[in-house]
Motif scaffolding. Structure first.
Motif, PDB file in Angstrom:
ATOM      1  N   GLU A  70     -23.740 -24.115 -44.884  1.00  0.00           N
ATOM      2  CA  GLU A  70     -22.983 -22.859 -44.970  1.00  0.00           C
ATOM      3  C   GLU A  70     -23.474 -21.858 -43.928  1.00  0.00           C
ATOM      4  OE1 GLU A  70     -23.314 -21.596 -49.021  1.00  0.00           O
ATOM      5  OE2 GLU A  70     -21.651 -22.883 -49.707  1.00  0.00           O
ATOM      6  N   TRP A  71     -24.782 -21.781 -43.729  1.00  0.00           N
ATOM      7  CA  TRP A  71     -25.326 -20.909 -42.679  1.00  0.00           C
ATOM      8  C   TRP A  71     -24.778 -21.335 -41.309  1.00  0.00           C
ATOM      9  CZ3 TRP A  71     -28.424 -22.583 -38.581  1.00  0.00           C
ATOM     10  CH2 TRP A  71     -28.924 -21.562 -37.753  1.00  0.00           C
ATOM     11  N   HIS A  72     -24.808 -22.615 -41.059  1.00  0.00           N
ATOM     12  CA  HIS A  72     -24.331 -23.145 -39.777  1.00  0.00           C
ATOM     13  C   HIS A  72     -22.864 -22.791 -39.538  1.00  0.00           C
ATOM     14  CE1 HIS A  72     -23.077 -25.989 -36.725  1.00  0.00           C
ATOM     15  NE2 HIS A  72     -22.384 -26.689 -37.601  1.00  0.00           N
ATOM     16  N   ARG A  73     -22.033 -22.977 -40.546  1.00  0.00           N
ATOM     17  CA  ARG A  73     -20.602 -22.718 -40.381  1.00  0.00           C
ATOM     18  C   ARG A  73     -20.291 -21.231 -40.270  1.00  0.00           C
ATOM     19  NH1 ARG A  73     -20.190 -27.055 -44.230  1.00  0.00           N
ATOM     20  NH2 ARG A  73     -19.989 -25.543 -45.928  1.00  0.00           N
ATOM     21  N   ALA A  74     -21.171 -20.391 -40.776  1.00  0.00           N
ATOM     22  CA  ALA A  74     -20.920 -18.943 -40.759  1.00  0.00           C
ATOM     23  C   ALA A  74     -21.198 -18.318 -39.396  1.00  0.00           C
ATOM     24  CB  ALA A  74     -21.772 -18.255 -41.828  1.00  0.00           C
ATOM     25  N   LEU A  75     -21.851 -19.039 -38.509  1.00  0.00           N
ATOM     26  CA  LEU A  75     -22.225 -18.502 -37.207  1.00  0.00           C
ATOM     27  C   LEU A  75     -21.392 -19.139 -36.106  1.00  0.00           C
ATOM     28  CD1 LEU A  75     -26.092 -18.405 -37.658  1.00  0.00           C
ATOM     29  CD2 LEU A  75     -24.531 -16.463 -37.573  1.00  0.00           C
ATOM     30  N   PRO A  76     -21.235 -18.469 -34.971  1.00  0.00           N
ATOM     31  CA  PRO A  76     -20.442 -19.038 -33.875  1.00  0.00           C
ATOM     32  C   PRO A  76     -20.920 -20.437 -33.511  1.00  0.00           C
ATOM     33  CG  PRO A  76     -20.979 -16.754 -33.403  1.00  0.00           C
ATOM     34  CD  PRO A  76     -21.746 -17.118 -34.638  1.00  0.00           C
ATOM     35  N   ALA A  77     -19.970 -21.302 -33.239  1.00  0.00           N
ATOM     36  CA  ALA A  77     -20.284 -22.694 -32.939  1.00  0.00           C
ATOM     37  C   ALA A  77     -20.623 -22.869 -31.463  1.00  0.00           C
ATOM     38  CB  ALA A  77     -19.099 -23.587 -33.302  1.00  0.00           C
ATOM     39  N   ASP A  78     -21.454 -23.875 -31.179  1.00  0.00           N
ATOM     40  CA  ASP A  78     -21.590 -24.359 -29.808  1.00  0.00           C
ATOM     41  C   ASP A  78     -20.980 -25.771 -29.792  1.00  0.00           C
ATOM     42  OD1 ASP A  78     -23.558 -26.068 -30.912  1.00  0.00           O
ATOM     43  OD2 ASP A  78     -25.170 -24.671 -30.394  1.00  0.00           O
ATOM     44  N   ARG A  79     -21.228 -26.532 -28.761  1.00  0.00           N
ATOM     45  CA  ARG A  79     -20.612 -27.853 -28.664  1.00  0.00           C
ATOM     46  C   ARG A  79     -21.553 -28.983 -29.043  1.00  0.00           C
ATOM     47  NH1 ARG A  79     -17.686 -29.267 -23.561  1.00  0.00           N
ATOM     48  NH2 ARG A  79     -16.684 -30.706 -25.011  1.00  0.00           N
ATOM     49  N   GLY A  80     -22.533 -28.648 -29.870  1.00  0.00           N
ATOM     50  CA  GLY A  80     -23.474 -29.664 -30.323  1.00  0.00           C
ATOM     51  C   GLY A  80     -22.838 -30.862 -30.989  1.00  0.00           C
ATOM     52  N   PRO A  81     -21.865 -30.666 -31.907  1.00  0.00           N
ATOM     53  CA  PRO A  81     -21.246 -31.841 -32.541  1.00  0.00           C
ATOM     54  C   PRO A  81     -20.568 -32.762 -31.528  1.00  0.00           C
ATOM     55  CG  PRO A  81     -20.793 -29.867 -33.814  1.00  0.00           C
ATOM     56  CD  PRO A  81     -21.453 -29.402 -32.544  1.00  0.00           C
ATOM     57  N   GLU A  82     -19.913 -32.190 -30.535  1.00  0.00           N
ATOM     58  CA  GLU A  82     -19.248 -33.026 -29.535  1.00  0.00           C
ATOM     59  C   GLU A  82     -20.269 -33.716 -28.628  1.00  0.00           C
ATOM     60  OE1 GLU A  82     -15.889 -30.785 -27.623  1.00  0.00           O
ATOM     61  OE2 GLU A  82     -16.651 -29.231 -28.971  1.00  0.00           O
ATOM     62  N   LEU A  83     -21.263 -32.979 -28.195  1.00  0.00           N
ATOM     63  CA  LEU A  83     -22.251 -33.549 -27.274  1.00  0.00           C
ATOM     64  C   LEU A  83     -23.099 -34.609 -27.951  1.00  0.00           C
ATOM     65  CD1 LEU A  83     -23.445 -30.326 -25.408  1.00  0.00           C
ATOM     66  CD2 LEU A  83     -21.789 -32.025 -24.637  1.00  0.00           C
ATOM     67  N   GLY A  84     -23.295 -34.460 -29.269  1.00  0.00           N
ATOM     68  CA  GLY A  84     -24.119 -35.433 -29.978  1.00  0.00           C
ATOM     69  C   GLY A  84     -23.362 -36.631 -30.476  1.00  0.00           C
TER      70      GLY A  84
END
Length: 464
Positions: free
Chosen positions: A447-461
Motif C-alpha cells: 500500500e505504501w508503494h502504490r501510494a507514491l509516484p511510480a518509477d519503471r522498476g516493474p518493467e525493468l525488472g
C-alpha cells in the motif's frame, strides 16, 4: 517583583536567539559501509579522527538511510520525505537514462529543504561537496544548488555551480590526467586539483564560511559531502595499494586524515566547540569488493541491512547529554529523513511542511532512547533488480516495524521475514512460521508503494 505567568509562558515559546541556536554540520560520506570506521569494528584500517568524534559523542547502531543508492538517499536527507515523492529513486545520470527509469531529472526546487528552513530562520547555509540531486552528465539545465536554500556552494561533477574537478595520478605517471572534463559546462568557476586532496578542498572552502558566519554572529548550517570513498579510488601516490579493497582502505584512511582539519578547527575554536552539532554517516552501503557492511547482509543497491544501515555519530559537547558521551546507542531505530525535523527542533525552527520523518531530537542528543513510531519503508532502485555474483533477483520492497523486517516483491509475493533483534544478519527467514505477520506487513508495504509516484522498476525488472 515576580514575573507573571504570561511572561513565563512567552519566554518558553519565544524563538531561540542566535547564541542559543546550534551550528549544524552534516558530514555525508559516499558509498561507505556500516563497518568501515574503526570505531564500528574495522580492524584493517584506522580512522582516528572520526573515532575521536565518536568518543566525544554518541554512536548509533540502528540508524538507516532511506535508499541503498546515492541520489534518493540524499533526497530524503535534504527534504525529510521519502525520495519516491520526488521521483528520485536511483542515482541521477544522463537525461535518457533518467527517463528510461521513470525518474525526475533533478530534485524539484519546490521540494521542502532543511537548508531553506534554516536560512529563513537566520542561518548562514553552505553546501560543500557532492550534490547529485541534479546537474550531471548532459543534464545541464538543472537548478543551481543555491536554488535549494544555500547561500553558497562548491560541488563536484554532479551538481550545478562552482566546483572542484579531479586530477588523477598513479605510480609511474609523469603528468596528472583530467577526468569529468565535460562537467566544466555545469557551472564555474572550476578548480582542478588532485583527486586525493579534494576532500581537503571542500574543507578549505567550508572553514572560512564557518568563520565568517561566526564573525557575523549567525548560526550556520553546512553540508560537507565528500566524493570519498566512492570509486574509482585515487589515494595519494605514496599510499597506493594493490587491489580494489586495498585501494579503498587507503582512500578511507586518507579521508579521515583530511577531516581531522575540520574537526580540530571546530573543537579548538572558542565559540564553536560548545555550540556546534556534527553528524557523520554514509549515504548507502559499500560497493561490492570495497568497503565492509560489518555483520550485515547485502551491499549498495540492495534492501538488505548492508545496503541501508549506516553508522551514525552525533557530536556536540554543548548539546549532547554529557552522561551519554562516548556511549553506543543500540536501541533507537530511526532514519535519515528523521534528521530534518529533528535538527529543526534543536534549532528552534518551526517546520513549514509535513515530513515523513519524525522528530527524534531527544534521541539524537542522548536525552532519550526513543525510536520512530511509524515503520520505515524502502523501494529498490528501479535498475537494481539483480545483485551478487552470480546475480540473483532482489526484493523490490522492504519495511521495518519494531524488530521485524519484511522484504517482498511489488505485489507482496516472495516475502522474507527477519527478526533483527535476534538475527541482525538476516540469516533465518521466518516467513513460513509467521504467516499473519507477513500478511499484515506485506499489505502495509504494498500500500505504501502504490501510494507514491511510480518509477519503471516493474518493467525493468520483468526480464531479469
Amino acid at each position: 517583583m515576580k514575573p507573571s505567568l504570561l511572561t513565563l509562558f512567552l519566554a518558553l515559546i519565544a524563538p531561540l536567539t542566535a547564541a542559543e541556536r546550534p551550528n549544524i554540520v552534516v558530514v555525508l560520506i559516499d558509498d561507505m559501509g556500516w563497518g568501515d570506521f574503526s570505531c564500528f569494528g574495522n580492524t584493517e584500517a584506522k580512522t582516528p579522527n572520526i573515532d575521536r568524534m565518536a568518543a566525544e559523542g554518541i554512536r548509533f547502531r540502528q540508524f538507516y538511510v532511506n535508499s541503498s543508492i546515492c541520489s534518493p538517499s540524499r533526497c530524503a536527507l535534504t527534504t525529510g520525505q521519502y525520495p519516491q515523492r520526488w521521483k528520485i529513486t536511483s542515482f541521477l545520470e544522463n537525461r535518457a537514462s533518467n527517463k528510461r527509469r521513470g525518474m525526475a531529472q533533478w530534485l524539484d526546487p519546490q521540494a521542502p529543504t532543511l537548508a531553506r528552513s534554516l536560512k529563513s530562520a537566520g542561518y548562514a547555509t553552505g553546501h560543500f561537496g557532492k550534490w547529485h540531486l541534479g546537474g550531471q552528465r548532459d543534464v545541464d539545465d538543472a537548478p543551481p544548488i543555491t536554488g535549494y536554500g544555500f547561500d553558497t556552494s562548491l560541488t563536484n561533477f554532479e551538481g550545478m555551480g562552482p566546483k572542484l574537478l579531479p586530477l588523477t595520478l598513479k605510480p609511474g605517471d609523469t603528468e596528472p590526467k583530467k577526468i569529468w572534463q565535460e562537467a566544466e559546462r555545469l557551472g564555474g568557476p572550476v578548480t582542478w586539483m588532485p583527486r586525493s586532496k579534494i576532500t581537503t578542498g571542500f574543507i578549505d572552502a567550508a572553514i572560512p564560511f564557518i568563520d565568517q558566519a561566526a564573525k557575523d554572529k549567525k548560526p550556520f548550517f553546512v553540508n560537507l559531502w565528500p566524493d570519498d570513498v566512492h570509486s574509482p579510488f585515487w589515494p595519494p601516490v605514496e599510499k597506493w595499494q594493490e587491489g580494489k579493497h586495498g585501494q579503498y582502505l587507503a582512500v578511507l584512511q586518507e579521508m579521515d586524515r583530511q577531516f581531522g582539519k575540520l574537526f580540530d578547527h571546530i573543537r579548538d575554536t572558542p565559540g564553536l566547540r560548545d555550540n556546534t552539532v556534527v553528524l557523520i554517516f554514509s549515504d548507502n552501503g559499500p560497493e561490492p569488493g570495497a568497503g565492509s557492511a560489518g555483520p550485515f547482509r547485502g551491499k549498495k543497491g540492495t534492501l538488505y541491512e548492508g545496503g541501508i544501515r549506516s553508522p551514525l555519530i552525533a557530536w556536540g559537547p554543548g548539546w549532547v547529554n554529557r552522561e551519554k558521551v562516548g556511549t553506543v546507542n543500540e536501541a533507537s531505530v530511526f532514519a535519515a529523513f528523521d534528521l530534518a525535523p529533528s535538527l529543526l527542533k534543536i534549532a528552534g525552527v518551526e517546520a513549514s511542511t509535513a515530513f515523513d520523518g519524525e522528530d527524534l531530537s531527544p534521541t539524537l542528543l542522548g536525552k532519550a532512547d526513543a525510536s520512530r513510531k511509524a515503520p520505515v519503508f524502502w523501494r529498490r532502485p528501479p535498475d537494481r533488480k539483480m545483485a551478487g555474483t552470480p546475480p540473483v533477483p532482489q526484493p523490490d520492497l522492504a519495511m521495518r516495524e519494531g524488530s521485524m523486517k519484511l522484504l517482498c516483491n511489488y505485489d507482496g509475493s516472495e516475502p522474507k521475514l527477519y527478526d533483527l533483534a535476534a538475527d541482525p544478519g538476516e540469516t533465518k527467514d521466518l516467513a513460513a512460521e509467521q504467516a499473519e505477520t507477513v500478511a499484515r506487513l506485506a499489505k502495509a508495504a504494498t500500500e505504501w508503494h502504490r501510494a507514491l509516484p511510480a518509477d519503471r522498476g516493474p518493467e525493468l525488472g520483468a526480464g531479469s
